[in-house]
Structure formats: C-alpha cells, structure tokens
Write a protein that holds these residues in place. Sequence first.
Motif, short mmCIF file in Angstrom:
data_model
loop_
_atom_site.label_atom_id
_atom_site.label_comp_id
_atom_site.label_asym_id
_atom_site.label_seq_id
_atom_site.Cartn_x
_atom_site.Cartn_y
_atom_site.Cartn_z
N ALA A 1 -10.76 54.32 2.91
CA ALA A 1 -10.08 53.21 2.38
C ALA A 1 -10.63 51.96 2.93
O ALA A 1 -11.21 51.82 4.05
N THR A 2 -10.88 50.93 1.83
CA THR A 2 -10.97 49.62 2.21
C THR A 2 -9.96 48.93 2.37
O THR A 2 -8.88 49.03 1.40
N VAL A 3 -9.67 47.74 3.19
CA VAL A 3 -8.46 47.23 3.36
C VAL A 3 -8.50 45.71 3.07
O VAL A 3 -9.61 45.17 3.66
N ARG A 4 -7.70 45.11 2.25
CA ARG A 4 -7.63 43.76 2.13
C ARG A 4 -7.50 42.80 3.38
O ARG A 4 -6.68 43.10 4.17
N PRO A 5 -8.73 41.82 3.53
CA PRO A 5 -8.57 40.98 4.57
C PRO A 5 -7.06 40.09 4.67
O PRO A 5 -6.75 39.84 3.48
N HIS A 6 -6.56 39.84 5.89
CA HIS A 6 -5.58 38.93 5.89
C HIS A 6 -4.08 39.53 5.78
O HIS A 6 -3.01 38.82 5.83
N VAL A 7 -4.04 40.98 5.24
CA VAL A 7 -2.88 41.60 5.01
C VAL A 7 -2.18 42.44 6.13
O VAL A 7 -0.99 42.21 6.37
N MET A 8 -3.00 42.87 6.90
CA MET A 8 -2.59 43.83 7.87
C MET A 8 -2.39 42.78 9.31
O MET A 8 -3.34 41.81 9.28
N LYS A 9 -1.42 43.43 10.38
CA LYS A 9 -1.28 42.55 11.56
C LYS A 9 -2.65 42.82 12.23
O LYS A 9 -2.94 44.09 12.61
N ARG A 10 -2.98 41.76 12.98
CA ARG A 10 -3.77 41.80 14.11
C ARG A 10 -3.66 42.53 15.30
O ARG A 10 -2.39 42.84 15.66
N ALA B 1 3.12 65.19 7.93
CA ALA B 1 3.09 66.92 7.80
C ALA B 1 1.72 67.07 7.19
O ALA B 1 1.25 67.96 7.65
N LYS B 2 1.48 66.38 6.17
CA LYS B 2 0.27 66.92 5.30
C LYS B 2 -0.92 66.26 5.70
O LYS B 2 -1.86 66.42 5.18
N ARG B 3 -0.89 65.23 6.74
CA ARG B 3 -1.84 64.43 7.36
C ARG B 3 -2.85 63.91 6.14
O ARG B 3 -3.85 63.67 6.03
N LEU B 4 -1.92 63.22 5.44
CA LEU B 4 -2.51 62.21 4.18
C LEU B 4 -2.05 60.93 4.51
O LEU B 4 -1.48 60.50 4.90
N LEU B 5 -3.37 60.24 4.12
CA LEU B 5 -3.51 58.77 4.30
C LEU B 5 -2.90 58.34 2.75
O LEU B 5 -3.38 58.73 1.76
N LEU B 6 -1.75 57.54 2.73
CA LEU B 6 -1.02 57.22 1.59
C LEU B 6 -1.54 55.71 1.37
O LEU B 6 -1.04 54.69 2.11
N GLN B 7 -2.40 55.49 0.49
CA GLN B 7 -3.09 54.15 0.12
C GLN B 7 -2.44 53.34 -0.92
O GLN B 7 -2.62 53.89 -2.01
N THR B 8 -1.80 52.26 -0.67
CA THR B 8 -1.25 51.52 -1.88
C THR B 8 -2.13 50.40 -2.20
O THR B 8 -2.65 49.71 -1.21
N CYS C 1 -6.80 48.08 -0.21
CA CYS C 1 -5.74 48.50 -0.08
C CYS C 1 -4.90 47.34 0.61
O CYS C 1 -5.47 46.74 1.36
N THR C 2 -3.78 47.11 0.09
CA THR C 2 -2.78 46.06 0.59
C THR C 2 -1.55 46.65 1.57
O THR C 2 -1.03 46.08 2.42
N SER C 3 -1.50 48.05 1.62
CA SER C 3 -0.58 48.72 2.26
C SER C 3 -1.05 49.99 2.75
O SER C 3 -1.64 50.82 1.72
N LEU C 4 -0.82 50.69 3.98
CA LEU C 4 -1.28 52.01 4.22
C LEU C 4 -0.23 52.54 4.99
O LEU C 4 0.61 52.22 5.69
N ASP C 5 -0.11 53.92 4.63
CA ASP C 5 0.99 54.69 5.40
C ASP C 5 0.28 56.33 5.61
O ASP C 5 -0.57 56.59 4.89
N VAL C 6 1.11 57.13 6.52
CA VAL C 6 0.65 58.51 6.29
C VAL C 6 1.62 59.59 6.30
O VAL C 6 3.14 59.09 6.55
N ASP C 7 1.57 60.55 5.54
CA ASP C 7 2.26 61.66 5.49
C ASP C 7 1.93 62.66 6.69
O ASP C 7 0.99 63.25 6.73
#
Lengths: 398, 261
Positions: A227-236, A198-205, A190-196
Amino acid sequence: MKTLDIWVIEEKCNGCQLCFKACPYNAIEIIKKKAVIKKENCNLCGACVNACRFEAIFIACKVPLEPVVGYEGIWVFVEQKNGKLAPVVYEIIGEGRRLAQKLGASLSAVLLGSKLEHLVDELKFYHLDRIYLVDDPALSVFMDEPYSFVLSNLIKKYKPEIFLGGATSIGRSLIPRVASILETGLTADCTSLDVDVAKRLLLQTRPAFGGNIMATIICPEKRPQMATVRPHVMKRAAKSSEGKCEIIKEKFAIPPFKTHYLDFIEDIMENVKLEDADIIVSGGRGLGKAENFIILQELADVLGAAIGASRAAVDAGWISYSHQIGQTGKTVSPKVYIACGISGAIQHLAGMQTSEIIIAINKDPDAPIFQSATYGIVGDLFEIIPKLTKKLKEILGN
Amino acid sequence: MEIIVCIKQVPESTEVKINPQTKTLVRESVKGIINPFDMYAIEEALRLKEKLGGKVTALSMGPPQAEESLREAISLGVDEAILLSDKSFAGADTLATAYTLAQAIKRISQFDLIICGKQTMDGDTAQVGPSLAEKLGIPHVAYVRKINEVKTDSIILEQMVEEGYRRIKMSLPGLITVVKEINEPRLPSLRGKMRAKSVEILIWGVNDFNIEKEKVGLEGSPTQVIKIFAPQRRKKGEILQGDIDSQVEQLVNKLKESRVI
C-alpha cells in the motif's frame, strides 16, 4: 481460485418475495418465508441484490480463510532525497509500528541510496527491528528502474508480509512498478490502515471517485500486501532514547538502465513545499487577479505556510499549476488549511478535506466551502486577511 | 513515430452517492467521458505525430460502450482505436488491467512511445502506467510536464516532483504519464467527427490476443474491495460572528487553542 458466490443472510430475509419477482432466471424460491437461491439457475446477475430492501442477499468473492504462510514482518520504504528523509517516512514508521504490534510482527525499514550512514544513525531511534540497507552509487539519485530492481529482489529474498510506502510522487511511480514485478496487489493513497489479525490481512482504506466514497481493500492471496499511504494523515513515530536495531546490508548487481537523470530545477516560486507544509494558505477565484496573491504570501510568511490555489485561480493564469490543490492537482493534508476566496467545489475538497482544521474566508455565505470549514468568516478577504496577518505578526513577533 | 495512448472511459461526474438502504453506488450521471487526464495524453501524442510523422493508436479496456470514447479520440485526430472488451476482463484491478493492456500492446508490437494520463478520475490510483511499463519491460517516467526533445532512440522529459522538476533522458521504446500542465487539449475537428462516425473500432476479446485467462479480470486481480462506504462528513463548523476585528480576534484565539501558533 477466486470465484463469485451468492448467498442469503437468513436473519435479514423476511420472505417478502421482491427478489423472487426481480429474478429473470427463475433462480429464487421462497421456502418457509426465506429466499433460497437455486444455484444451477443463477448466473449472478445481481437483480435480486438490487431488489432486496433488507440487504439480505450478497454477491461477493469468497475469500480463502487460510492465511498465506512463509511471509513475515512489515516493511516500510524509506524515501530520501539528497540524504534527507521525506517527512512521510516518520508517519509510515509510526503506522507500521502500530500494525506490527497488533500482528505480533517485526518492523523493518528499507533504505536505498548512496552514502546513507547518517540516515541509518537517525532511523535507529525509531523503534525498528531491522534496517535493510542497499548502498550503491547507482542508487544515488532516485530512478524507477534501479530502485524497483533492488526493492523487488530484496522482497523476494526476505519475504515481508506487508510493504508500505509514501504516496508521494516517487512512491506512486516506484511502488506500482515493484508490485508489477512481484505480481502482487497494491492499494494507492490509503488514508487509513488496519489489520485482521486472524487472517493476517491488511485492511486498506482509501478514497475513490474524488473522495465521494471510501473503499476498504484487501489482498487475500498474494504477498506482500502493498500500500502507499497519503502523507500527513498518519501519526508520526515517536523517537526513542536508545538507538538499537539490526542492520542488514545487501548488494545487488544492478543492470544498466534506460532512464538517465540529467538535472533538477527547483520551483523558485515556492518558499515552502505544499506537500510538507503544516499550514497552507490557499487562494481562489475570489482573489480577482494574480497580484493579489501577495496578500496571501504575506500571511503565509508570518505563519511559515505554503501557498495553494484552486483550479479557477490556476486556469486564470494567476499562479502556476504546481500550486493547484484538488482532484486535478495535488492532494494535501496539512494541520491548517486557510481557503481564501475559494467556493469549495467538490473537486477542490477532494484535495484538502483530510486537513485537520479548515478555515474558510469567503464573501458568499452560501459557498459550499463553509460546509467543510472548521471555522468560517463570511466577509471580504481583502479586509480580513491583512488584519489577520497584522495580528499574527504582533503575536508571533513577541 | 508510433505512439499508443491508453485511455479510459470514466463517468462524467464523480459525484456518486451511496444509497444508504442498498449500500450500492448511485451515480448522478451515467454519461461516459474520456478520463480528463487522458485528454492531455491524446493531445501530446497528436502533437508529436504532427511534428515527427507516424501514427497514433488509442487503446482502451472497458465495457462495449467505451467504444464511444474511442470514437471521440478518433474525432480528435487519433488514427486507429482498439477496445479490449470481454466479460472476463471485468472486475480487473490495476495489476490485471496492466497485464491485459500489455498483452494487447504485444500484439500491436510496433511502438516507440506509450502515453497515459497521470491517473483516472474514478480510481485515482495512478498505478496502471508504471505497472504497464514493467509488464512490457520498458522504462517509464511518471508526471511528465513537458517533452523537451525527441530523437529516434531517446526522449528528454521534464518530470514534476514535489520541489520542482527533474529533467530525465529516457530510451525508447518507453512509457510516460502526463500531467495537466503539459498542453491544452484541442477540440474535435469537423473532419475528425465525420471520420469518427464511420471508422471501424477494433474490438478484441479474450481470444483475439495472447492472454492467460487467470491473469485477467476479477480472477487475475490480487486486490478486492470488501467494503464501500460514505466518507465521514466533517462536522459542520462554526461561523465566526461579529465585526471584522472581533472575527479576526476569535480566529487567532482558535488557532492558539489548537496550538497552531
């Protein structure tokens, strides 16, 4: 139960009848200038969806509205080798904390290995609520079988709702095995994650088709959402001044396994690992021959950068496959990517286009790499790079 | 040695675009090819068979036209090919795919080694191999760049990792996923091409092997795609002008501004 359904968005429908004409099953009526689906005739073939010019007809899975209960918290997998944390760990902790705050959930780290007290002491300073620690000599070297056995048992026992790991060679081998044991969904790289919330869903892009499209994926019914997350994309993650966090130690009777680690052979070509590098200097066909990689190496040495290559350079035998970046090689996301003599084929871009700054040096002004470059220099790399190296040496030497 | 190679038919080009009106995928090419990474899997299987004897079976799941890719595998030297094709297998994510492949492999029953490509070019997940191994209760090693030694009950492998490679001994039966470095795939032989024309490709549907229907296809897939969209194009950058010295100077200043140096 998951079922496909079809529906018309009335605000978008203008009664143009294109769908009516396209339907091979006589399943659409136009009533008061709106399309109405006769569900008894419809077999969800999608002809109407393609025919509609107004995006007014949808076929999709109905997502249950009820959140899955009984699962709480976000877990991040702490990848370590020889007692050293993989850099991606700090990034998924940072991202995990952001998501946990939105959800009002706890954040925990899962640490597997042997003799890891020093890592617990370090991790404590990263705003974690809990650290799950399984310290066992059988886990001293990463192997898929014992690690997936322990991880899946921990998850079954403590039931987190979200589980994140790094999309490293370990993560992308281990976590599918764990998801398979747990029979839950897993989204790769994944290169971006978010959550819904209300539905407690992980939005995995994540990118698919070699980065040509992006897809957002959910896992509505099974837990944890993995989810696995691409290294170097998210903030430390930021380090805190006080190390406070609950430590939960667990022990499992690990059964004998069928893969045995023999030894490790380091790639002596590499001074700096591609996956961890903040700066990558990469060479392509324009270098002309293997010896010319020395010019790049000199620049890389000044910058503390790693050496990458395009497929053309690897296929020509100028440099080993472990340096290849792109769809059939590695995916990297450094702060700065310096592409030298690389034309920028779509397959190459797939492996580096999430880099923060892309610098392209190529003598062909029409090379596609310039379309993606933050800064481009049209010219002869054999003149430009030595000058750049010299200049940087002067500055960084001071 | 009995070897199963799992292959997937993928679109020849990944250069798909999204039609901005319909938000559907527009594929530049509809021609299907064997997933390039699977070519290395096929080649490695054939090399092992040539050295040790035995049989290579290619297994694929996909729409009826995936049969072409299995015929291509036969033309390269694969002995037998099975296609899992059924309407109810459609829409499978990696978990449902791994389950379906595992159940088919249980029907094949005889195997020492399963070889998969590291990942597919369309999905890029790399998840089916490890997930399949788990479903079969066998060990796996991903990212194999070399097979060093094969015995009747074990195999010694080199696994590519970030810093170099690890040597691992795996008991058989087991599964490996292979990277490009492992070999140079061959071209089909004339004899193979002839055979590929006439050989029967087994096609197994939902009733031909033991499966629970709620575990396959869309129904058996815990993940679902809710949105597809075009990636944000990078903003068109700046071409640095002037003579070389000035270009280098500008570039160094840009690096300073962005605190790289």
